[in-house]
Design an enzyme around this catalytic site. Structure first.
Site, PDB file in Angstrom:
ATOM      1  N   ILE A  98       0.826  -1.221   0.000  1.00 33.46           N
ATOM      2  CA  ILE A  98       0.000   0.000   0.000  1.00 33.46           C
ATOM      3  C   ILE A  98       0.859   1.269   0.000  1.00 33.46           C
ATOM      4  CG2 ILE A  98      -0.310   0.282   2.496  1.00 33.46           C
ATOM      5  CD1 ILE A  98      -3.322   0.801   1.849  1.00 33.46           C
ATOM      6  N   ASN A 142      -2.454   1.426  15.837  1.00 39.27           N
ATOM      7  CA  ASN A 142      -2.943   1.070  17.179  1.00 39.27           C
ATOM      8  C   ASN A 142      -3.290   2.371  17.908  1.00 39.27           C
ATOM      9  OD1 ASN A 142      -0.525   2.031  18.746  1.00 39.27           O
ATOM     10  ND2 ASN A 142       0.461   0.461  17.474  1.00 39.27           N
ATOM     11  N   GLY A 155       3.830  -4.599  10.875  1.00 38.30           N
ATOM     12  CA  GLY A 155       2.883  -4.767   9.773  1.00 38.30           C
ATOM     13  C   GLY A 155       2.816  -3.565   8.849  1.00 38.30           C
ATOM     14  N   VAL A 156       1.608  -3.233   8.428  1.00 38.18           N
ATOM     15  CA  VAL A 156       1.433  -2.139   7.477  1.00 38.18           C
ATOM     16  C   VAL A 156       1.787  -0.789   8.121  1.00 38.18           C
ATOM     17  CG1 VAL A 156      -1.056  -1.766   7.844  1.00 38.18           C
ATOM     18  CG2 VAL A 156      -0.049  -1.335   5.604  1.00 38.18           C
ATOM     19  N   ASP A 157       1.547  -0.682   9.414  1.00 34.57           N
ATOM     20  CA  ASP A 157       1.874   0.538  10.173  1.00 34.57           C
ATOM     21  C   ASP A 157       3.383   0.806  10.093  1.00 34.57           C
ATOM     22  OD1 ASP A 157       1.600   2.666  11.908  1.00 34.57           O
ATOM     23  OD2 ASP A 157       1.122   1.456  13.677  1.00 34.57           O
ATOM     24  N   GLY A 183      -4.075  -8.765  10.382  1.00 35.18           N
ATOM     25  CA  GLY A 183      -2.717  -9.236  10.656  1.00 35.18           C
ATOM     26  C   GLY A 183      -2.554  -9.502  12.139  1.00 35.18           C
TER      27      GLY A 183
HETATM   28  N1  AR6 Z   1       0.765  -3.132   2.256  1.00 38.33           N
HETATM   29  C1  AR6 Z   1      -0.479  -3.649   2.323  1.00 38.33           C
HETATM   30  N2  AR6 Z   1      -0.875  -4.504   3.299  1.00 38.33           N
HETATM   31  C2  AR6 Z   1       0.039  -4.855   4.232  1.00 38.33           C
HETATM   32  C3  AR6 Z   1       1.367  -4.368   4.234  1.00 38.33           C
HETATM   33  C4  AR6 Z   1       1.719  -3.458   3.184  1.00 38.33           C
HETATM   34  N3  AR6 Z   1       2.944  -2.926   3.094  1.00 38.33           N
HETATM   35  N4  AR6 Z   1       2.022  -4.916   5.287  1.00 38.33           N
HETATM   36  C5  AR6 Z   1       1.152  -5.726   5.929  1.00 38.33           C
HETATM   37  N5  AR6 Z   1      -0.046  -5.706   5.283  1.00 38.33           N
HETATM   38  P1  AR6 Z   1      -1.364  -5.530  10.405  1.00 38.33           P
HETATM   39  P2  AR6 Z   1      -3.682  -5.111  12.195  1.00 38.33           P
HETATM   40  C6  AR6 Z   1      -1.305  -6.418   5.611  1.00 38.33           C
HETATM   41  O1  AR6 Z   1      -0.762  -6.530  11.337  1.00 38.33           O
HETATM   42  O2  AR6 Z   1      -4.039  -6.547  12.099  1.00 38.33           O
HETATM   43  C7  AR6 Z   1       0.644  -2.988  13.955  1.00 38.33           C
HETATM   44  O3  AR6 Z   1       1.766  -3.307  14.721  1.00 38.33           O
HETATM   45  C8  AR6 Z   1      -1.244  -7.661   6.454  1.00 38.33           C
HETATM   46  O4  AR6 Z   1      -0.896  -8.792   5.658  1.00 38.33           O
HETATM   47  O5  AR6 Z   1      -0.477  -4.545   9.753  1.00 38.33           O
HETATM   48  O6  AR6 Z   1      -4.754  -4.079  12.025  1.00 38.33           O
HETATM   49  C9  AR6 Z   1      -0.104  -1.768  14.495  1.00 38.33           C
HETATM   50  O7  AR6 Z   1       0.769  -0.833  15.082  1.00 38.33           O
HETATM   51  C10 AR6 Z   1      -2.660  -7.745   6.970  1.00 38.33           C
HETATM   52  O8  AR6 Z   1      -3.524  -8.377   6.023  1.00 38.33           O
HETATM   53  O9  AR6 Z   1      -2.517  -4.654  11.148  1.00 38.33           O
HETATM   54  C11 AR6 Z   1      -1.030  -2.380  15.497  1.00 38.33           C
HETATM   55  O10 AR6 Z   1      -0.396  -2.572  16.746  1.00 38.33           O
HETATM   56  C12 AR6 Z   1      -3.092  -6.283   7.087  1.00 38.33           C
HETATM   57  O11 AR6 Z   1      -2.093  -5.523   6.383  1.00 38.33           O
HETATM   58  C13 AR6 Z   1      -1.386  -3.714  14.894  1.00 38.33           C
HETATM   59  O12 AR6 Z   1      -0.282  -4.066  14.062  1.00 38.33           O
HETATM   60  C14 AR6 Z   1      -3.188  -5.760   8.500  1.00 38.33           C
HETATM   61  O13 AR6 Z   1      -2.144  -6.337   9.277  1.00 38.33           O
HETATM   62  C15 AR6 Z   1      -2.623  -3.631  14.030  1.00 38.33           C
HETATM   63  O14 AR6 Z   1      -2.968  -4.910  13.586  1.00 38.33           O
END
Ligand code: AR6
Length: 174
Positions: free
Chosen positions: A12, A25, A33-35, A120
């Site tokens: 993204i 968060n 992750g994405v953050d 995620g």
């Molecule tokens: N582009 C698109 N999607 C992505 C990317 C990317 N670069 N990287 C990961 N994903 P998550 P949550 C997907 O864990 O479940 C963080 O530490 C991933 O495969 O990023 O809402 C925050 O700070 C998954 O399908 O977010 C919070 O503490 C989706 O993004 C916590 O994680 C969401 O995964 C939030 O957890």
């Protein structure tokens, strides 16, 4: 005509849209992750601006600039942690999409991209999350939004397929 919904696989942070949504968060101070990917790609200015926001409750959304990202804005939303489905998770997840769309409109956004919020680290089952994403965005666009395109950007081919199936089902029901 209502804006369109596109499902795709990708990172993204590379999307050339007016706004990308971050699955953050409640601290808004970054994470994995994405953050983590968004903060790395945007550069340190993003964290500085986030510090001034003082956090964000689950189900809400806050907007910052996009800094070094191709996107002009980052809309930070906080998805629910999956606790089995009986703790109001579905309503909170729908609210994340709804509030992010409202924030986007308030900033004049015409094109935007969402990640699969909560699927995620927060453990939300993909199929259920995809249904909520598609339904909430489609309803909003059908209600006369100025947003022209919403991309649902999945990080894996498996997630892309599940989101594409949810979108196809939704289109079939209309
Ligand atoms: N582009 C698109 N999607 C992505 C990317 C990317 N670069 N990287 C990961 N994903 P998550 P949550 C997907 O864990 O479940 C963080 O530490 C991933 O495969 O990023 O809402 C925050 O700070 C998954 O399908 O977010 C919070 O503490 C989706 O993004 C916590 O994680 C969401 O995964 C939030 O957890």
């Amino acid at each position: 005509m209502a804006g369109r919904i596109v499902v795709k696989a990708g990172d993204i942070t590379r999307e050339e849209v007016d706004a990308i949504v971050n699955a953050a968060n409640e601290s808004l101070l970054g994470g994995g992750g994405v953050d983590g990917a968004i903060h790395r790609a945007a550069g340190p200015g993003l964290l500085q601006e986030c510090r001034r926001l003082g956090g964000c409750p689950t189900g809400e959304a806050r907007t910052t600039a996009g800094y070094a990202l191709p996107a002009r804005y980052v809309i930070h939303t906080v998805g629910p942690v999956w606790r089995g489905g009986g703790a109001g998770e579905a309503e909170l997840l729908a609210r994340c999409y709804q509030r992010s769309l409202e924030e986007a409109e308030a900033h004049g956004v015409r094109t935007m991209a969402f990640p699969a919020i909560s699927t995620g680290a927060y453990g939300y089952p993909l199929a259920e999350a995809a249904e909520i994403a598609v339904r909430t965005v489609a309803r909003h666009l059908a209600n006369g939004s100025p947003i022209e395109e919403v991309r649902l950007v999945c990080f894996s081919e498996t997630a892309r397929r599940i989101f594409a199936e949810a979108l196809a089902r939704h289109c079939g029901e209309r």
